[in-house]
Design a protein around this motif. Sequence first.
Motif, PDB file in Angstrom:
ATOM      1  N   GLY A 273      60.890  55.494  24.796  1.00  0.00           N
ATOM      2  CA  GLY A 273      60.260  54.538  23.873  1.00  0.00           C
ATOM      3  C   GLY A 273      61.222  53.958  22.853  1.00  0.00           C
ATOM      4  O   GLY A 273      60.841  53.157  22.014  1.00  0.00           O
ATOM      5  N   LYS A 274      62.496  54.393  22.904  1.00  0.00           N
ATOM      6  CA  LYS A 274      63.482  53.896  21.926  1.00  0.00           C
ATOM      7  C   LYS A 274      64.340  52.803  22.538  1.00  0.00           C
ATOM      8  O   LYS A 274      64.705  52.883  23.715  1.00  0.00           O
ATOM      9  N   LEU A 275      64.672  51.825  21.719  1.00  0.00           N
ATOM     10  CA  LEU A 275      65.473  50.709  22.208  1.00  0.00           C
ATOM     11  C   LEU A 275      66.959  51.059  22.053  1.00  0.00           C
ATOM     12  O   LEU A 275      67.398  51.448  20.971  1.00  0.00           O
ATOM     13  N   ILE A 276      67.689  50.950  23.167  1.00  0.00           N
ATOM     14  CA  ILE A 276      69.116  51.298  23.095  1.00  0.00           C
ATOM     15  C   ILE A 276      69.960  50.106  23.529  1.00  0.00           C
ATOM     16  O   ILE A 276      69.791  49.576  24.630  1.00  0.00           O
ATOM     17  N   ILE A 277      70.856  49.684  22.637  1.00  0.00           N
ATOM     18  CA  ILE A 277      71.749  48.556  22.953  1.00  0.00           C
ATOM     19  C   ILE A 277      72.919  49.129  23.749  1.00  0.00           C
ATOM     20  O   ILE A 277      73.691  49.938  23.229  1.00  0.00           O
ATOM     21  N   THR A 278      73.034  48.708  24.997  1.00  0.00           N
ATOM     22  CA  THR A 278      74.118  49.213  25.826  1.00  0.00           C
ATOM     23  C   THR A 278      74.463  48.183  26.904  1.00  0.00           C
ATOM     24  O   THR A 278      73.571  47.511  27.421  1.00  0.00           O
ATOM     25  N   PRO A 279      75.777  48.072  27.240  1.00  0.00           N
ATOM     26  CA  PRO A 279      76.159  47.114  28.288  1.00  0.00           C
ATOM     27  C   PRO A 279      75.508  47.440  29.627  1.00  0.00           C
ATOM     28  O   PRO A 279      75.427  46.594  30.505  1.00  0.00           O
ATOM     29  N   GLU A 280      75.071  48.707  29.789  1.00  0.00           N
ATOM     30  CA  GLU A 280      74.426  49.093  31.053  1.00  0.00           C
ATOM     31  C   GLU A 280      72.933  48.757  31.055  1.00  0.00           C
ATOM     32  O   GLU A 280      72.244  49.000  32.035  1.00  0.00           O
ATOM     33  N   GLY A 281      72.431  48.213  29.962  1.00  0.00           N
ATOM     34  CA  GLY A 281      70.993  47.930  29.846  1.00  0.00           C
ATOM     35  C   GLY A 281      70.489  47.015  30.940  1.00  0.00           C
ATOM     36  O   GLY A 281      71.235  46.202  31.484  1.00  0.00           O
ATOM     37  N   ASP A 282      69.196  47.154  31.261  1.00  0.00           N
ATOM     38  CA  ASP A 282      68.622  46.346  32.339  1.00  0.00           C
ATOM     39  C   ASP A 282      67.819  45.157  31.802  1.00  0.00           C
ATOM     40  O   ASP A 282      67.271  44.380  32.562  1.00  0.00           O
ATOM     41  N   LYS A 283      67.734  45.030  30.477  1.00  0.00           N
ATOM     42  CA  LYS A 283      66.939  43.931  29.893  1.00  0.00           C
ATOM     43  C   LYS A 283      67.798  43.147  28.905  1.00  0.00           C
ATOM     44  O   LYS A 283      68.837  43.625  28.455  1.00  0.00           O
ATOM     45  N   PHE A 310      83.283  27.296  15.355  1.00  0.00           N
ATOM     46  CA  PHE A 310      82.013  27.826  15.863  1.00  0.00           C
ATOM     47  C   PHE A 310      81.190  28.323  14.693  1.00  0.00           C
ATOM     48  O   PHE A 310      81.721  28.593  13.598  1.00  0.00           O
ATOM     49  N   ALA A 311      79.884  28.426  14.941  1.00  0.00           N
ATOM     50  CA  ALA A 311      78.979  28.925  13.896  1.00  0.00           C
ATOM     51  C   ALA A 311      77.888  29.745  14.563  1.00  0.00           C
ATOM     52  O   ALA A 311      77.583  29.554  15.750  1.00  0.00           O
ATOM     53  N   PHE A 312      77.338  30.672  13.805  1.00  0.00           N
ATOM     54  CA  PHE A 312      76.190  31.426  14.321  1.00  0.00           C
ATOM     55  C   PHE A 312      75.218  31.724  13.184  1.00  0.00           C
ATOM     56  O   PHE A 312      75.610  31.730  12.001  1.00  0.00           O
ATOM     57  N   GLY A 313      73.982  31.922  13.523  1.00  0.00           N
ATOM     58  CA  GLY A 313      72.967  32.233  12.512  1.00  0.00           C
ATOM     59  C   GLY A 313      71.944  33.194  13.066  1.00  0.00           C
ATOM     60  O   GLY A 313      71.265  32.894  14.050  1.00  0.00           O
ATOM     61  N   PHE A 314      71.876  34.392  12.455  1.00  0.00           N
ATOM     62  CA  PHE A 314      70.945  35.422  12.922  1.00  0.00           C
ATOM     63  C   PHE A 314      69.926  35.744  11.839  1.00  0.00           C
ATOM     64  O   PHE A 314      70.221  35.631  10.648  1.00  0.00           O
ATOM     65  N   GLY A 315      68.751  36.184  12.268  1.00  0.00           N
ATOM     66  CA  GLY A 315      67.752  36.656  11.309  1.00  0.00           C
ATOM     67  C   GLY A 315      68.045  38.117  10.983  1.00  0.00           C
ATOM     68  O   GLY A 315      68.089  38.955  11.882  1.00  0.00           O
ATOM     69  N   LEU A 316      68.234  38.418   9.697  1.00  0.00           N
ATOM     70  CA  LEU A 316      68.603  39.793   9.311  1.00  0.00           C
ATOM     71  C   LEU A 316      67.473  40.782   9.601  1.00  0.00           C
ATOM     72  O   LEU A 316      67.712  41.881  10.119  1.00  0.00           O
ATOM     73  N   GLU A 317      66.232  40.395   9.256  1.00  0.00           N
ATOM     74  CA  GLU A 317      65.106  41.319   9.458  1.00  0.00           C
ATOM     75  C   GLU A 317      65.011  41.738  10.925  1.00  0.00           C
ATOM     76  O   GLU A 317      64.811  42.910  11.233  1.00  0.00           O
ATOM     77  N   LEU A 322      65.432  45.870  15.027  1.00  0.00           N
ATOM     78  CA  LEU A 322      65.913  46.344  16.331  1.00  0.00           C
ATOM     79  C   LEU A 322      66.705  47.635  16.183  1.00  0.00           C
ATOM     80  O   LEU A 322      66.531  48.595  16.922  1.00  0.00           O
ATOM     81  N   LYS A 323      67.555  47.639  15.167  1.00  0.00           N
ATOM     82  CA  LYS A 323      68.433  48.809  14.999  1.00  0.00           C
ATOM     83  C   LYS A 323      67.627  50.063  14.644  1.00  0.00           C
ATOM     84  O   LYS A 323      67.968  51.172  15.055  1.00  0.00           O
ATOM     85  N   ASN A 324      66.570  49.871  13.856  1.00  0.00           N
ATOM     86  CA  ASN A 324      65.856  51.041  13.333  1.00  0.00           C
ATOM     87  C   ASN A 324      64.507  51.310  13.989  1.00  0.00           C
ATOM     88  O   ASN A 324      63.755  52.170  13.524  1.00  0.00           O
ATOM     89  N   GLY A 325      64.219  50.578  15.052  1.00  0.00           N
ATOM     90  CA  GLY A 325      62.951  50.803  15.757  1.00  0.00           C
ATOM     91  C   GLY A 325      61.741  50.451  14.893  1.00  0.00           C
ATOM     92  O   GLY A 325      60.680  51.068  15.022  1.00  0.00           O
TER      93      GLY A 325
END
Length: 345
Positions: A273-283, A310-317, A322-325
């Motif tokens: 049930g936990k989200l894990i950021i990994t290059p091996e991820g399937d999603k 280049f420029a980028f813009g992310f939503g902090l929340e 994502l990081k903290n579930g």
Amino acid sequence: MALIEIEKNLDHWVKSIMGITSFQDLEKTKAELIGKSGVITSAFRLLKDFSGDEKKSFGERLNNIKSQIETAISLQKKKLEEYEISEKLRNETLDITLPVENSSFGGLHILTQSIRRIRNHYLARGFLVLDGPEVETDFFNFDALNIPEHHPARQSHDTFYLERFNKTLLRTHTSCVQIRTMKERGIPVRMISIGKTYRNDQLDATHSPMFHQIEGLVADRKPITIGHLKSELKKFLAFFFEVEDVAIRFRPSFFPFTEPGMEVDCRYTKKDGKLIITPEGDKWLELGGAGMVHPNVFKNCGIENEAFGFAFGFGLERLVMLKNGITDIRNLFDTDRRWLEYYGQ
Ligand code: FA5
């Protein structure tokens, strides 16, 4: 009651009014004496039985009595009110010498912690960390970013306009800081900006009318490519999620201030049930927008001749969630002390 009797009683009534200790009793006495069917009011009805000087004198004497009673009642009411306030103050006094029940003294909100972490990361890497005003003009929020009036992209940002100040608004993104930076400092430049942004979005699990964005801009006279953008984003995301490596992909998207523009996704998987950021991820997970700076943006900042960026813009929340579930953005703005203590530092 005859006038003589009323006059005899006056002293007694005034004394007893001065001894009343509750608003309720005061109101009761007031009604009995000068209320609709009170003693004094009833006596006024006898006026019709008199005439001439007698009537005048009767009326004056009665009015005098009525006004003495009214004065006594209002004085007593004031006394009771003062007493009530001083009692309240006495009872609600805090004893600051008592030991605290809970030794927690609060901590930094998880958004503040994240802002500080990101700022420090970029400062250490030699980026400028800049702020911009939250109340912006439509020039910095839209026009200079190649979004002229009537451009459909203005509709996608549901903007809070400050009508009293013509053409002034609450910024809908932090991309305005790109413009301010390049107008003031020119290029080359490497900067980030983190701050509050506002949109008239309905509050739900993933949207808030006030949220934070992280804006990044790297611009130079020397060629800068999508490869540089990709490498920067991988570095940033690996740092933010505290992982070794992040696999990202770009999906074509449209931002008037970039050419080309893209959405950034990263690979992840779910375990227990936990989200894990990994290059091996399937999603794939959607993170934010990015792109190569549009030539019109350079022009609008007074930068002529060839320029790259280049420029980028992310939503902090969204990143923090994502990081903290955290599954609901509203938790970040609630004041549940248990939640704040759990995530606070
Ligand atoms: C922008 O605002 C662009 N300025 C980003 C950008 C910068 C693109 C530089 C290219 C170059 P967008 O509207 O997609 O893009 O918003 C960026 C992020 O803000 C979204 O991915 C999302 O994470 C976050 N966001 C947008 N609206 C909300 C909202 N109401 N509540 C919380 N987060 C939001």
